[in-house]
Design a protein around this motif. Sequence first.
Motif, short mmCIF file in Angstrom:
data_model
loop_
_atom_site.label_atom_id
_atom_site.label_comp_id
_atom_site.label_asym_id
_atom_site.label_seq_id
_atom_site.Cartn_x
_atom_site.Cartn_y
_atom_site.Cartn_z
N ALA A 15 5.62 13.83 -9.93
CA ALA A 15 5.12 12.59 -10.53
C ALA A 15 5.43 11.39 -9.64
O ALA A 15 4.59 10.50 -9.48
N ALA A 16 6.62 11.37 -9.07
CA ALA A 16 7.00 10.25 -8.21
C ALA A 16 6.16 10.22 -6.93
O ALA A 16 5.70 9.16 -6.52
N SER A 17 5.95 11.38 -6.33
CA SER A 17 5.22 11.38 -5.06
C SER A 17 3.71 11.26 -5.27
O SER A 17 3.08 10.35 -4.72
N VAL A 18 3.13 12.14 -6.06
CA VAL A 18 1.68 12.12 -6.25
C VAL A 18 1.24 10.95 -7.13
O VAL A 18 0.31 10.22 -6.79
N GLY A 19 1.93 10.77 -8.25
CA GLY A 19 1.58 9.66 -9.15
C GLY A 19 1.83 8.31 -8.51
O GLY A 19 1.04 7.37 -8.67
N GLY A 20 2.94 8.21 -7.78
CA GLY A 20 3.23 6.95 -7.08
C GLY A 20 2.19 6.64 -6.02
O GLY A 20 1.76 5.49 -5.89
N TYR A 21 1.78 7.66 -5.29
CA TYR A 21 0.75 7.45 -4.27
C TYR A 21 -0.57 7.03 -4.91
O TYR A 21 -1.24 6.09 -4.46
N ALA A 22 -0.95 7.72 -5.98
CA ALA A 22 -2.22 7.40 -6.65
C ALA A 22 -2.20 5.98 -7.20
O ALA A 22 -3.16 5.22 -7.01
N LEU A 23 -1.13 5.61 -7.88
CA LEU A 23 -1.07 4.26 -8.44
C LEU A 23 -1.01 3.19 -7.36
O LEU A 23 -1.62 2.13 -7.49
N SER A 24 -0.28 3.46 -6.30
CA SER A 24 -0.21 2.45 -5.24
C SER A 24 -1.56 2.32 -4.52
O SER A 24 -1.97 1.20 -4.18
N ALA A 25 -2.26 3.42 -4.33
CA ALA A 25 -3.58 3.33 -3.70
C ALA A 25 -4.57 2.59 -4.60
O ALA A 25 -5.33 1.74 -4.13
N LEU A 26 -4.56 2.90 -5.90
CA LEU A 26 -5.45 2.21 -6.83
C LEU A 26 -5.10 0.73 -6.92
O LEU A 26 -6.00 -0.12 -7.01
N THR A 27 -3.82 0.40 -6.90
CA THR A 27 -3.40 -1.00 -6.93
C THR A 27 -3.88 -1.74 -5.69
O THR A 27 -4.40 -2.86 -5.79
N ALA A 28 -3.74 -1.13 -4.54
CA ALA A 28 -4.19 -1.77 -3.31
C ALA A 28 -5.69 -2.01 -3.34
O ALA A 28 -6.17 -3.08 -2.95
N MET A 29 -6.45 -1.02 -3.83
CA MET A 29 -7.91 -1.18 -3.90
C MET A 29 -8.30 -2.28 -4.88
O MET A 29 -9.17 -3.10 -4.59
N CYS A 30 -7.67 -2.28 -6.05
CA CYS A 30 -7.99 -3.29 -7.07
C CYS A 30 -7.69 -4.70 -6.56
O CYS A 30 -8.51 -5.60 -6.70
#
Length: 124
Positions: A15-30
Amino acid sequence: PRAVKKIDIVFRIVAASVGGYALSALTAMCLAVVLPMARSEAVLSGTLFSIVVYVCVGLYVFSVRSVGKVWCVLMLLAAALSACLYAVDMEVHCEGRFSSIDGVAAHMVRACHRLVSLRAFFDW
């Protein structure tokens, strides 16, 4: 009980690695498309803030008792950020072309066809 503890830790690491990456990528795009500044500054600001998001997700994952709650929160945040991106995409690409719900439905059907053709491409 000990095996459950090990599985719990594995799920938290994922959750920390995959979920963190997904949320950080989505945040950067938004942030790159939403921030009211020059495009290059918005991209840089979004990328820098996404690093903070990644660290916060890692801290959050290991501070909550329930792994299920962690995954639910990560999924809800990812869905909210994805909805934000989709809304911005609709606004940018449509630019008032759709005066009725039929136009929006047609746009959704075209998007689904693109996804299906993309999936067919990767199935070869």
